[in-house]
Design an enzyme around this catalytic site. Structure first.
Site, PDB file in Angstrom:
ATOM      1  N   ASP A  35       0.813  -1.219   0.000  1.00 54.50           N
ATOM      2  CA  ASP A  35       0.000   0.000   0.000  1.00 54.50           C
ATOM      3  C   ASP A  35       0.850   1.274   0.000  1.00 54.50           C
ATOM      4  O   ASP A  35       0.684   2.143   0.867  1.00 54.50           O
ATOM      5  CB  ASP A  35      -0.933   0.017   1.219  1.00 54.50           C
ATOM      6  N   GLU A  44     -11.029   1.041  -4.214  1.00 57.06           N
ATOM      7  CA  GLU A  44     -10.357   1.434  -2.963  1.00 57.06           C
ATOM      8  C   GLU A  44      -9.033   2.135  -3.262  1.00 57.06           C
ATOM      9  O   GLU A  44      -8.627   2.272  -4.414  1.00 57.06           O
ATOM     10  CB  GLU A  44     -10.110   0.205  -2.087  1.00 57.06           C
TER      11      GLU A  44
END
Length: 552
Positions: A35, A207
């Site tokens: 991430d 997302e």
């Protein structure tokens, strides 16, 4: 301004030709660094990653050339900021994002089980960072900030409209205006994207959103398809920051899901990208991906990769435009600027932790840091107190570890420890989660001193003994784990370097994300426990050696 993507003229392009070239190998951060979020401030780059329930949380890296990275600190590095006691390893901190505006750095993130979404700030990215300020109105995950002049917005993944999903994985991207001075939301929530690129095709898990401004358009870049082999990156744009956001008809702008799964040395599961201006003024993407050793099996977790971005004539970005496959290395037109770092974060390398006077900022504890159960010294190295807490539970055991960063690697230690009974163990563990690990330790069986290899049990709160070997009644032993893709081996030595096999051909797939689940990668840890019983014993670890030797 947050990530302004500059269009350069011909004069600068001609200047670039004369510059030196740099070759960047992927991944730029090897091992469990998922991430990624990146911010450029002047000529400096700052990058952060998720850490879930490992502590300290959210490492922050600095680079000047996008190749050579140095960890300069951790955003969550004090127990008074937060801890993760009681949470499983893959809970905790999800998908942080970093921004900079008017002398202040901002990190927004989600503590998935406790605090929800929060923001922390710092004037120095190395820290100290502030205590978290909760943002309860922001319901969801993966927040990021976008600065547009003197206005700011917070963008995030959230529930389906009216909490009525049309299918599993139906999510939205939403936004509030954000008062960055007082760290509060302003006004009403706006839904920017419903479902994904095409709601009729039931897209899942939109997302990891980021907003950028380029020319007349606001661009919304997000992941879609989930973080496994169907992962992808998609793009939308609008002339108004509040939308409507129109998807590009050639989405996704990055994915590897359509490629031959049997291709050699695959890079898969690409997505969760963030765009940034490179030293040459062009656009680049950092994103997560994985390197399986076979099929969809990988133990190193989701790693940070880089690829170039090309803007089409009609103004859409494409990540990795000149190749179908993400490349293991790229050559770019700027000068390399090496960081003086304690150890590399990519490539093959050897590293030794000696624990004489400090704990390196790359080492991690489970869920919080408690100085009462460990100590450091030049004579004994790292001393761990044996306590009842275990790595099977969700507390704070006597464990300090580092990431497994290579498909092929060795890790070893020397431990001085005299167990009093079979409950007392100390050694080296390769840990994926509470129910998936191997533990090589010194202990006692009846009246014998032994080295034991344990495997976590998926059925109960105990470990299963795989094999044990008798050792001399001496307090010192060396322990080693060797990883070779899916094939693991464990060794011990009573005399320095005279390794004896404990067991080879141990199934490494048991440690893979595919089997273990979750969002983390393997951690190699030094660990001691009295396994539920009181103890006054201690174990002394002289060093932790790590060698990474991937073929690529």
């Amino acid at each position: 301004m947050k990530k302004a993507l500059v269009v350069l003229g011909l004069v600068f392009a001609l200047q670039v030709v004369a510059q030196e070239q740099i070759t960047i190998k992927n991944p730029i951060l090897k091992g469990f660094y998922p991430d990624p979020s990146i911010e450029k401030v002047g000529e400096d780059y700052y990058l952060i990653n998720s850490t879930f329930t490992y502590f300290p949380g959210i490492p922050i890296f600095h680079s000047k050339d996008l190749k050579n990275w140095k960890q300069i600190g951790n955003v969550i590095d004090r127990p008074e900021q937060m801890d993760f006691i009681g949470e499983k390893i893959s809970r905790g901190l999800f998908a942080p994002a970093i921004s900079y505006h008017k002398g202040v750095f901002y990190v927004v993130c989600t503590d998935i089980d406790n605090d929800g979404n929060f923001v922390v700030t710092a004037t120095n990215p190395a820290g100290p960072w502030s205590k978290p300020v909760k943002i309860p109105e922001v319901r969801g995950i993966d927040p990021s900030l976008f600065f547009d002049g003197d206005k700011a917005y917070i963008i995030y993944n959230s529930d389906a409209p009216d909490f009525k999903p049309l299918y599993d994985g139906h999510r939205t991207i939403r936004m509030y205006q954000f008062d960055y001075k007082n760290l509060k939301i302003i006004g009403e929530e706006t839904i920017l994207v419903n479902g994904g690129v095409d709601l009729s095709k039931k897209p899942v898990w939109i997302e990891g959103p980021h907003l950028y401004k380029r020319g007349d358009f606001y661009y919304l870049c997000a992941a879609e398809g989930g973080t496994s082999i169907n992962h992808s990156q998609v793009i939308f744009r609008s002339k108004d920051v509040k939308g409507p956001f129109i998807p590009w008809d050639k989405n996704p702008i990055l994915t590897q899901r359509n490629l031959n799964p049997n291709r050699p040395n695959p890079i898969t599961s690409t997505g969760h990208a963030d765009l940034v201006e490179g030293p040459d003024g062009n656009t680049y993407a950092v994103f997560l991906a994985v390197r399986p050793y076979s099929g969809d099996y990988y133990n190193t977790g989701r790693e940070t990769f880089i690829a170039p971005v090309k803007w089409t004539d009609d103004g859409w970005p494409i990540i990795n435009p000149d190749h179908k496959e993400v490349q293991h290395e790229y050559t770019f037109n700027w000068k390399e600027q090496a960081e003086k770092a304690p150890f590399p974060l990519n490539g093959n390398f050897q590293q030794r932790y000696t624990f004489k006077d400090t704990i390196a900022n790359s080492l991690m504890f489970m869920r919080t840091k408690d100085n009462s159960w460990y100590s450091l010294s030049k004579q004994k190295g790292l001393t761990l107190k044996l306590r009842p807490e275990t790595i099977i539970e969700t507390g704070n055991p006597s464990f300090i570890g580092r990431r497994l960063q290579h498909l092929k690697a060795e890790a070893s230690t020397e431990v001085e420890f005299t167990p009093k009974n079979g409950n007392e163990t100390a050694g080296i563990v390769i840990f994926q989660n509470e129910k998936h690990f191997y533990y090589l330790c010194r202990s006692k069986f009846e009246k014998y001193d032994v080295v034991q290899l344990y495997r976590a049990s998926s059925e109960n709160q105990f470990m299963d003994l795989v094999i044990q070997k008798q050792v001399k009644k001496s307090g010192k032993v060396q322990l080693k784990v060797v990883a070779n893709g899916a094939d693991y081996a464990f060794y011990f030595a009573e005399n320095n370097g005279e390794w004896k096999l404990v067991k080879d051909k141990v199934d490494g797939r048991y440690l893979s994300t595919k089997i273990a689940g979750g969002f983390v990668g393997c951690i190699i840890g030094l660990y001691a426990s009295s396994n539920g019983q009181p103890s006054a014993s201690e174990a002394h670890f002289k060093y932790l050696d790590y060698t990474g030797k991937d073929d690529l």
